[in-house]
Design a protein around this motif. Sequence first.
Motif, PDB file in Angstrom:
ATOM      1  N   ILE A  18       0.830  -1.205   0.000  1.00 42.18           N
ATOM      2  CA  ILE A  18       0.000   0.000   0.000  1.00 42.18           C
ATOM      3  C   ILE A  18       0.865   1.256   0.000  1.00 42.18           C
ATOM      4  O   ILE A  18       0.619   2.203  -0.761  1.00 42.18           O
ATOM      5  CB  ILE A  18      -0.945  -0.003   1.223  1.00 42.18           C
ATOM      6  CG1 ILE A  18      -2.000  -1.102   1.069  1.00 42.18           C
ATOM      7  CG2 ILE A  18      -1.618   1.353   1.402  1.00 42.18           C
ATOM      8  CD1 ILE A  18      -2.828  -1.328   2.320  1.00 42.18           C
ATOM      9  N   ASN A  22       1.232   4.286  -2.749  1.00 43.68           N
ATOM     10  CA  ASN A  22       0.969   5.658  -2.329  1.00 43.68           C
ATOM     11  C   ASN A  22       1.978   6.658  -2.893  1.00 43.68           C
ATOM     12  O   ASN A  22       1.652   7.839  -3.051  1.00 43.68           O
ATOM     13  CB  ASN A  22       0.988   5.741  -0.800  1.00 43.68           C
ATOM     14  CG  ASN A  22       0.612   7.115  -0.287  1.00 43.68           C
ATOM     15  OD1 ASN A  22      -0.411   7.670  -0.664  1.00 43.68           O
ATOM     16  ND2 ASN A  22       1.446   7.679   0.571  1.00 43.68           N
ATOM     17  N   PHE A 229      -6.344   4.029   2.475  1.00 42.71           N
ATOM     18  CA  PHE A 229      -5.379   2.931   2.461  1.00 42.71           C
ATOM     19  C   PHE A 229      -4.062   3.262   3.161  1.00 42.71           C
ATOM     20  O   PHE A 229      -3.789   2.706   4.241  1.00 42.71           O
ATOM     21  CB  PHE A 229      -5.167   2.448   1.022  1.00 42.71           C
ATOM     22  CG  PHE A 229      -6.375   1.741   0.467  1.00 42.71           C
ATOM     23  CD1 PHE A 229      -6.618   0.409   0.765  1.00 42.71           C
ATOM     24  CD2 PHE A 229      -7.295   2.414  -0.323  1.00 42.71           C
ATOM     25  CE1 PHE A 229      -7.732  -0.245   0.278  1.00 42.71           C
ATOM     26  CE2 PHE A 229      -8.424   1.776  -0.819  1.00 42.71           C
ATOM     27  CZ  PHE A 229      -8.644   0.439  -0.512  1.00 42.71           C
TER      28      PHE A 229
END
Length: 316
Positions: A18, A22, A229
């Motif tokens: 994640i 990002n 997230f």
Amino acid sequence: MNANKLKGHAAVLTANVIFGLNIPVTKFLLSGWMSPLGYMLSRTAVATLCFWAASLFAEKEKVSVRDLLLIALGGFMGFIVSQYLTAVSLQYTTPVHFSLIVALSPVVVMLLAALFLREPISRQKVAGVALGIAGALLLVVRSMGTESGENDLAGMLLAVLSITGYGVYLIIMRNIAQKYTVITQMKWLFLFTALMMLPFGARDFGSQAVFSAASTGQAIAGLTFVIVFPTMLGYVLTPYGLKHLRATTVSIYMNLQPIVASVVAIFVGQDTFSWEKPIAAVLVITGAYVVTTSRAKDDPDTSLPHPGHKATSPRT
């Protein structure tokens, strides 16, 4: 390997995938939709509201004043310092260059553990540090002649400071994770970070292009992804992993970030492929692997408490 450790590995692996995704999303948002301060305040404000709402339905825990101060310090280092410098860094350099510096995180955690926890450093660990630095220097030297970001050198120096802040966060929060549930940790961490960010980001908050009539579906989707997230899920999974794994073990999974971020950034056109990137990646990731798999003869693997142990005095 017991079930709890397997769950810890799975949690940290997911969190770093994640975090890798990002990096290019943050680069996109900072390209014209948000300022670093507006970006940070948006993340902390929404996360604070969500975690405090969730705490109404979770186990009630009393947190000592000392631990609240440690959580505040962890939030400052692991979110404000680390994430703000990440945002600023990505204004200067590319996601690929940034993510390769991130891969030095296990080296940084090793050095911090030696400094604050008195963990021994073996020759093998020193060799790993040298490999990691060689990879970073390759990027720096190459960027001086053929910069692909606005200022790659400045961006990568900020990235080094960012991962140092996150390393301090892992060292601080490792013992906190043994004592409290994830919801308790996160509700206080984000409350403190939101309060610290508010005086600096309030003026920027209302002027963010992402909140204006000119905003697009892509911009809204990007900000939603960042909040749901990396901010909320990622910061839940990481302390869960810290509850069952050593900080250095958690940090090795950060090497997933350059792989994920580089593939995505090149795919969406934020960066281009060049020969030094895979070589630097191999050097940095190999160095990190050597560091975190090395064991000194006098390293008893007890510098941090066992996952089942309820620590009484966090060691920072």
